[in-house]
Design an enzyme around this catalytic site. Structure first.
Site, PDB file in Angstrom:
ATOM      1  N   LYS A 217      18.386  15.479  10.853  1.00 13.75           N
ATOM      2  CA  LYS A 217      17.905  14.747   9.684  1.00 13.75           C
ATOM      3  C   LYS A 217      17.861  13.233   9.874  1.00 13.75           C
ATOM      4  O   LYS A 217      16.987  12.574   9.332  1.00 13.75           O
ATOM      5  CB  LYS A 217      18.736  15.133   8.469  1.00 13.75           C
ATOM      6  CG  LYS A 217      18.533  16.613   8.129  1.00 13.75           C
ATOM      7  CD  LYS A 217      19.564  17.140   7.176  1.00 13.75           C
ATOM      8  CE  LYS A 217      19.247  16.698   5.775  1.00 13.75           C
ATOM      9  NZ  LYS A 217      20.008  17.472   4.773  1.00 13.75           N
TER      10      LYS A 217
ATOM     11  N   ARG B 267       9.934  25.507   9.426  1.00 13.65           N
ATOM     12  CA  ARG B 267       9.937  26.975   9.306  1.00 13.65           C
ATOM     13  C   ARG B 267       9.280  27.356   7.989  1.00 13.65           C
ATOM     14  O   ARG B 267       8.904  26.491   7.215  1.00 13.65           O
ATOM     15  CB  ARG B 267      11.381  27.460   9.299  1.00 13.65           C
ATOM     16  CG  ARG B 267      12.169  26.729   8.215  1.00 13.65           C
ATOM     17  CD  ARG B 267      13.518  27.324   7.948  1.00 13.65           C
ATOM     18  NE  ARG B 267      14.371  26.454   7.154  1.00 13.65           N
ATOM     19  CZ  ARG B 267      14.324  26.313   5.836  1.00 13.65           C
ATOM     20  NH1 ARG B 267      13.433  26.974   5.134  1.00 13.65           N
ATOM     21  NH2 ARG B 267      15.131  25.497   5.204  1.00 13.65           N
TER      22      ARG B 267
HETATM   23  P1  ADP Z   1      19.484  20.331   2.699  1.00 13.32           P
HETATM   24  O1  ADP Z   1      18.802  20.184   4.011  1.00 13.32           O
HETATM   25  O2  ADP Z   1      20.914  20.693   2.841  1.00 13.32           O
HETATM   26  O3  ADP Z   1      18.735  21.174   1.709  1.00 13.32           O
HETATM   27  P2  ADP Z   1      18.434  17.874   1.554  1.00 13.32           P
HETATM   28  O4  ADP Z   1      18.519  16.614   2.315  1.00 13.32           O
HETATM   29  O5  ADP Z   1      17.119  18.602   1.529  1.00 13.32           O
HETATM   30  O6  ADP Z   1      19.572  18.873   2.075  1.00 13.32           O
HETATM   31  O7  ADP Z   1      18.897  17.631   0.070  1.00 13.32           O
HETATM   32  C1  ADP Z   1      19.126  18.680  -0.856  1.00 13.32           C
HETATM   33  C2  ADP Z   1      19.197  18.134  -2.262  1.00 13.32           C
HETATM   34  O8  ADP Z   1      20.221  17.140  -2.372  1.00 13.32           O
HETATM   35  C3  ADP Z   1      17.941  17.433  -2.736  1.00 13.32           C
HETATM   36  O9  ADP Z   1      16.963  18.320  -3.208  1.00 13.32           O
HETATM   37  C4  ADP Z   1      18.496  16.529  -3.830  1.00 13.32           C
HETATM   38  O10 ADP Z   1      18.735  17.244  -5.017  1.00 13.32           O
HETATM   39  C5  ADP Z   1      19.835  16.107  -3.268  1.00 13.32           C
HETATM   40  N1  ADP Z   1      19.706  14.827  -2.534  1.00 13.32           N
HETATM   41  C6  ADP Z   1      19.608  14.674  -1.190  1.00 13.32           C
HETATM   42  N2  ADP Z   1      19.509  13.362  -0.864  1.00 13.32           N
HETATM   43  C7  ADP Z   1      19.541  12.667  -2.022  1.00 13.32           C
HETATM   44  C8  ADP Z   1      19.475  11.273  -2.363  1.00 13.32           C
HETATM   45  N3  ADP Z   1      19.362  10.343  -1.429  1.00 13.32           N
HETATM   46  N4  ADP Z   1      19.520  10.945  -3.665  1.00 13.32           N
HETATM   47  C9  ADP Z   1      19.636  11.892  -4.627  1.00 13.32           C
HETATM   48  N5  ADP Z   1      19.712  13.212  -4.382  1.00 13.32           N
HETATM   49  C10 ADP Z   1      19.674  13.611  -3.095  1.00 13.32           C
END
Ligand code: ADP
Length: 454
Positions: free
Chosen positions: A116, A292
């Protein structure tokens, strides 16, 4: 086209892939753990191979057992589904060495976008807006402190190798930072085998909007519109929709263009998803890319008429994309993830399903591997069914989801159906007034992001 492929997965997604293969006259090989002997993916596949005992580490994550199964059965390619080994570049490499095709992007794309913090860097290089924060994984607490005070609290610490909503910590002030960083890193090392952590600005009430991407090996990349995935509990999606009621045509155009630009920048092939956070102001930021097929892919299928799994197979075989970018969405689709868990505590509820009556009728689709008397093993994800509805517009889709949830009878285990019934009847949900904090206000303590444990 492929004559025979192996599906390195289980549950509803394994069945979904078998369905697509059957329509394309591709023979299928299922792999299964001893806990999944009676699973439908084993019943419906043309061939099956047992790859080990129940715990995933000994079966669905056992690369050598899966490759042996592919070799014994003469499978030409492997579809990894989602979860398990779907974003494991080492697995894709190992298959390539054995001359078995990977139904997904190249191992290099997985490496570039799967980590990431590296993906943030790549997005920045491609000119896509990313949230203020780390350039690379953090190297010390001092660096984290300086960075956090520059971007301003709250900030979020995330595991570079994290996924599935796990490995994230929100930090509200400098006094919490050092301790949180240390624990986050230790926990990420245990959970993902990689303790690197990065930091970004935490947005207080954003929406999660993601774009479906397809790329072929001739450099063509398209998007198939967005999915709104803001209804989450503990950072995991519960309900998804397409299209999003938050996007104006202009915003859809610029977010879609950014998603395609990023995928093109990395020479992306096959299906992928670019996730953004969107603020009320219309500012959007790249969050991550999933290399994916996603759990929520059916909502895109319903509004575009494109079978994404068949597209994955065609693209992996080397066919050219024939779909136009940014197809106009037809109607509205909603998906509820029905989990085997207590609707209030979210505690998993494995066990025997005594009654199983999925709903039907116009515009209703149920993707599931569950049947009456099926025993849900304790080892895997708690998803038991995806209930998807499609209708002419959002109000009709909500009405349809309400009745489909009312007609869905599952007995013997706890499920999230009662919770979904409440969500679709909620006024704010009906108005489309949602954010990633929606469930937190709806169910205060229980849905709050989990601050301990990854
Ligand atoms: P994963 O890969 O574990 O799914 P993500 O990076 O896609 O993690 O984030 C999952 C969720 O976490 C997002 O959909 C959001 O709700 C919350 N989130 C992640 N980063 C942020 C951020 N910078 N600010 C606010 N919410 C966040």
């Amino acid at each position: 086209m492929f004559k025979k492929i192996l599906i390195a997965n289980r549950g509803e997604i394994a069945l979904r892939i078998i369905q697509a293969c059957r329509e394309l006259s591709i023979r299928t090989v299922a792999v299964f753990s001893t806990a999944d002997r009676d699973s439908l993916h084993v019943t419906y596949a043309d061939e099956d191979v047992c790859i080990g005992p129940g715990p995933s580490a000994h079966s669905y994550l056992n690369i050598s057992a899966i490759i042996s199964a592919a070799e014994i059965t003469g499978a030409e390619a492997v579809h990894p589904g989602y979860g398990f080994l779907a974003e494991n570049a080492g697995f894709a490499d190992a298959l390539r060495e054995c001359k078995i095709k990977w139904i997904g992007p190249s191992p290099d794309s997985i490496r570039l976008m799967g980590d990431k913090s590296r993906a943030r860097k790549t997005a920045r290089e491609a000119g896509i807006p990313v949230l203020p924060g780390s350039q690379e994984a953090l190297s010390s607490a001092d660096e984290a402190r300086a960075l956090a005070s520059r971007v301003g609290y709250p900030v979020i610490l995330k595991a570079s190798a994290g996924g599935g909503g796990r490995g994230m910590r929100i930090v509200h002030g400098p006094e919490e930072l050092e301790q949180q960083l240390q624990t986050a890193s230790e926990e990420a090392a245990v959970a993902f085998g990689d303790g690197s952590i990065y930091l970004e600005k935490y947005l207080v009430e954003p929406r999660h909007i993601e774009f479906q991407i397809l790329g072929d090996r001739y450099g063509n990349v398209i998007h198939l519109g967005e999915r709104e995935c803001s209804i989450q509990r503990r950072h995991q999606k519960l309900l998804e929709e397409a299209p999003s009621s938050a996007l104006t045509p202009e915003l859809r155009l610029s977010m879609g263009e950014a998603a395609v630009r990023l995928a093109r920048h990395v020479g992306y092939q096959n299906a992928g998803t670019i996730e953004f956070l969107l603020e009320r102001t219309g500012s959007f930021y790249f969050m991550e890319m999933n290399t994916r097929i996603q759990v929520e892919h059916p909502v895109t299928e319903m509004v575009t008429g494109v079978d994404l799994v068949k597209e994955q197979l065609r693209l992996a075989w080397g066919e050219k994309l024939t779909i136009r970018s940014g197809l106009q969405a037809r109607g509205h689709a909603i998906e509820c993830r029905i989990n085997a868990e207590h609707p209030e505590t979210f505690r998993p509820s494995p066990g025997k399903v005594e009654t199983f009556h999925p709903p039907g009728g116009p515009g209703v689709r149920v993707d599931t591997h569950v049947y009456e008397d099926y025993v849900i093993p304790p080892f895997y994800d708690s998803l038991v069914a995806k209930l998807i509805v499609h209708a002419a517009d959002r109000p009709e889709a909500i009405r349809r989801m309400e009745r489909a949830l009312d007609f869905f009878v599952i007995e013997g285990i706890d499920t999230s159906i009662p919770l979904h019934r409440e969500i679709v009847r909620d006024d704010r949900f009906r108005r489309g007034d949602v954010s990633t904090r929606f469930m937190e206000r709806f169910r205060p303590q229980k849905s709050a992001p989990k601050l301990v444990g990854v």
